[in-house]
Design a protein around this motif. Structure first.
Motif, PDB file in Angstrom:
ATOM      1  N   LYS A  89      42.623  58.232  59.914  1.00  0.00           N
ATOM      2  CA  LYS A  89      42.641  58.180  58.828  1.00  0.00           C
ATOM      3  C   LYS A  89      41.363  57.823  57.601  1.00  0.00           C
ATOM      4  O   LYS A  89      41.856  58.396  56.757  1.00  0.00           O
ATOM      5  CB  LYS A  89      42.571  56.115  58.147  1.00  0.00           C
ATOM      6  N   VAL A  90      40.017  58.981  58.406  1.00  0.00           N
ATOM      7  CA  VAL A  90      39.143  59.667  56.909  1.00  0.00           C
ATOM      8  C   VAL A  90      39.443  60.232  56.486  1.00  0.00           C
ATOM      9  O   VAL A  90      39.829  61.290  56.792  1.00  0.00           O
ATOM     10  CB  VAL A  90      38.315  59.673  58.720  1.00  0.00           C
ATOM     11  N   PHE A  91      39.243  60.540  54.896  1.00  0.00           N
ATOM     12  CA  PHE A  91      39.467  61.201  54.219  1.00  0.00           C
ATOM     13  C   PHE A  91      37.806  61.916  53.961  1.00  0.00           C
ATOM     14  O   PHE A  91      36.963  60.650  52.969  1.00  0.00           O
ATOM     15  CB  PHE A  91      39.549  60.464  52.586  1.00  0.00           C
ATOM     16  N   GLN A  94      25.821  46.056  56.016  1.00  0.00           N
ATOM     17  CA  GLN A  94      26.855  46.437  55.707  1.00  0.00           C
ATOM     18  C   GLN A  94      27.102  46.363  54.447  1.00  0.00           C
ATOM     19  O   GLN A  94      27.971  47.895  53.011  1.00  0.00           O
ATOM     20  CB  GLN A  94      28.611  46.160  56.582  1.00  0.00           C
ATOM     21  N   ILE A  95      27.133  45.148  53.513  1.00  0.00           N
ATOM     22  CA  ILE A  95      27.750  45.276  51.801  1.00  0.00           C
ATOM     23  C   ILE A  95      26.185  46.836  51.395  1.00  0.00           C
ATOM     24  O   ILE A  95      27.295  46.965  50.549  1.00  0.00           O
ATOM     25  CB  ILE A  95      27.029  43.883  51.730  1.00  0.00           C
ATOM     26  N   ILE A 132      32.781  56.078  55.072  1.00  0.00           N
ATOM     27  CA  ILE A 132      31.721  54.468  55.391  1.00  0.00           C
ATOM     28  C   ILE A 132      32.290  53.765  56.145  1.00  0.00           C
ATOM     29  O   ILE A 132      31.639  52.927  56.428  1.00  0.00           O
ATOM     30  CB  ILE A 132      31.365  54.630  53.952  1.00  0.00           C
ATOM     31  N   MET A 133      33.368  53.700  56.086  1.00  0.00           N
ATOM     32  CA  MET A 133      33.828  52.986  56.373  1.00  0.00           C
ATOM     33  C   MET A 133      34.537  52.639  58.221  1.00  0.00           C
ATOM     34  O   MET A 133      33.756  51.995  59.090  1.00  0.00           O
ATOM     35  CB  MET A 133      35.571  52.373  57.041  1.00  0.00           C
ATOM     36  N   LEU A 134      33.806  54.610  58.901  1.00  0.00           N
ATOM     37  CA  LEU A 134      33.502  54.431  59.864  1.00  0.00           C
ATOM     38  C   LEU A 134      32.189  54.087  60.645  1.00  0.00           C
ATOM     39  O   LEU A 134      32.041  53.302  61.317  1.00  0.00           O
ATOM     40  CB  LEU A 134      33.964  55.504  60.036  1.00  0.00           C
ATOM     41  N   THR A 135      31.169  54.159  59.394  1.00  0.00           N
ATOM     42  CA  THR A 135      29.604  54.428  59.534  1.00  0.00           C
ATOM     43  C   THR A 135      29.007  53.009  60.087  1.00  0.00           C
ATOM     44  O   THR A 135      28.807  52.226  60.893  1.00  0.00           O
ATOM     45  CB  THR A 135      29.145  54.645  58.951  1.00  0.00           C
TER      46      THR A 135
END
Length: 316
Positions: A311-313, A210-211, A251-254
């Motif tokens: 909330k994804v942009f 994830q990092i 990428i947060m969602l991924t």
């Protein structure tokens, strides 16, 4: 003059002809590329995973007995599912613990990964070495976990700490919990924070991939956005919430989806499913466990994806 007019007519005709060639819009081309990207996984799912998935569901509805040609099946309906929730000694407790583990670990790992990626994305000496340190637990996770689960780990820890009965130091989150409660923090938030602290090794060892994903997303943000924001007098805090966070939200969602799936196989319930199948040789009960766990995690994944997707942009 006539040649110039003829050339212009030829150019217009060729332009109109080339315009007819582009039948697909940019959005359709992107969708086609996305479909091409998932095609290997789709082919693997159809030819390698779909049949075993169907067979496992059939096994969960049948009682398997060893026969001459392999397994003989006798249909029993949802008997094994009923056994799990009514008469199995440990399934319900282990299932709740596995779900709570996912609920606690996924936000902790995601937040920690974003925090570390933001730190090591800054320019400083030894940045490559710092990145290697944070990714190192991923490489050492397997041997360290095998040692941690062995009886040798207990004796090593006792020799280092001196043991609780000898007055040795044992790290717990009790003091942190007491301090937060005295500060007026809600008990639910305190329980979540202390639970994350208690599993800090698991958080660090599970956040290497994830990092890297967050780091790649941060480096893909155009520096001109930060330069324009700096000219306007934006602080670093405002730049993070107004530029960085929206730009990396896909990428947060991924990462959330990846972490949920990664946590799916790292708990006692997954081990119970394997032991029931390959040690107790009760494949039907193991298949029923796996399907219950799969459906619950799918619901969690669907709910999480739906909430975050709002909330994804997406930046074009």
């Amino acid at each position: 003059m006539n040649k110039i007019v003829a050339w212009r007519r030829r150019d217009k005709a060729s332009g109109a002809h080339s315009g007819k060639r582009s039948k697909f819009t940019l959005q359709e081309k992107k969708a086609g590329l996305g479909l091409l990207f998932v095609t290997p996984w789709l082919l693997g799912f159809i030819f390698l995973f779909l049949v075993p998935l169907y067979q496992s569901f059939v096994y969960s509805l049948n009682k398997l007995t060893l026969g001459k040609g392999g397994f003989d099946t006798s249909y029993v309906g949802f008997q094994f599912y009923q056994e799990l929730f009514t008469s199995h000694p440990t399934f319900n407790r282990t299932l709740v613990e596995a779900i709570m583990d996912i609920v606690i670990s996924v936000p902790s790992i995601t937040i920690f990964s974003l925090f570390v990626a933001t730190l090591i994305n800054q320019k400083f000496k030894g940045r490559v070495f710092a990145r290697a340190i944070f990714f190192l637990p991923v490489l050492l996770a397997a041997p360290v976990l095998s040692l941690e689960n062995s009886s040798q780990m207990t004796s090593i820890a006792a020799s280092v700490t001196g043991g609780a009965e000898d007055g040795g130091f044992a790290f717990t989150s009790f003091e942190l919990k007491r301090m937060l409660l005295e500060s007026g923090v809600g008990s639910g938030i305190v329980s979540y924070i202390t639970g994350s602290v208690d599993r800090i090794y698991e958080v660090i060892s599970s956040s290497g991939v994830q990092i890297l994903i967050f780091l790649a997303a941060l480096q893909s943000i155009s520096p001109s956005l930060y330069e324009a924001a700096k000219i306007e007098g934006t602080t670093g805090y405002e730049a993070f919430w107004k530029i960085t966070f929206p730009m990396i939200s896909p990428i947060m969602l991924t990462n959330v989806v990846y972490t949920v799936i990664d946590s799916y196989s790292r708990n006692q319930l997954s081990q119970m499913i394997k032991d029931t199948a390959f040690q107790s040789l009760n494949f039907s009960l193991s298949a029923a466990m796996a399907w219950v766990y799969f459906l619950i995690v799918s619901i969690i994944l669907l709910a999480t994806t739906t909430l975050i997707s709002r909330k994804v942009f997406y930046y074009d």
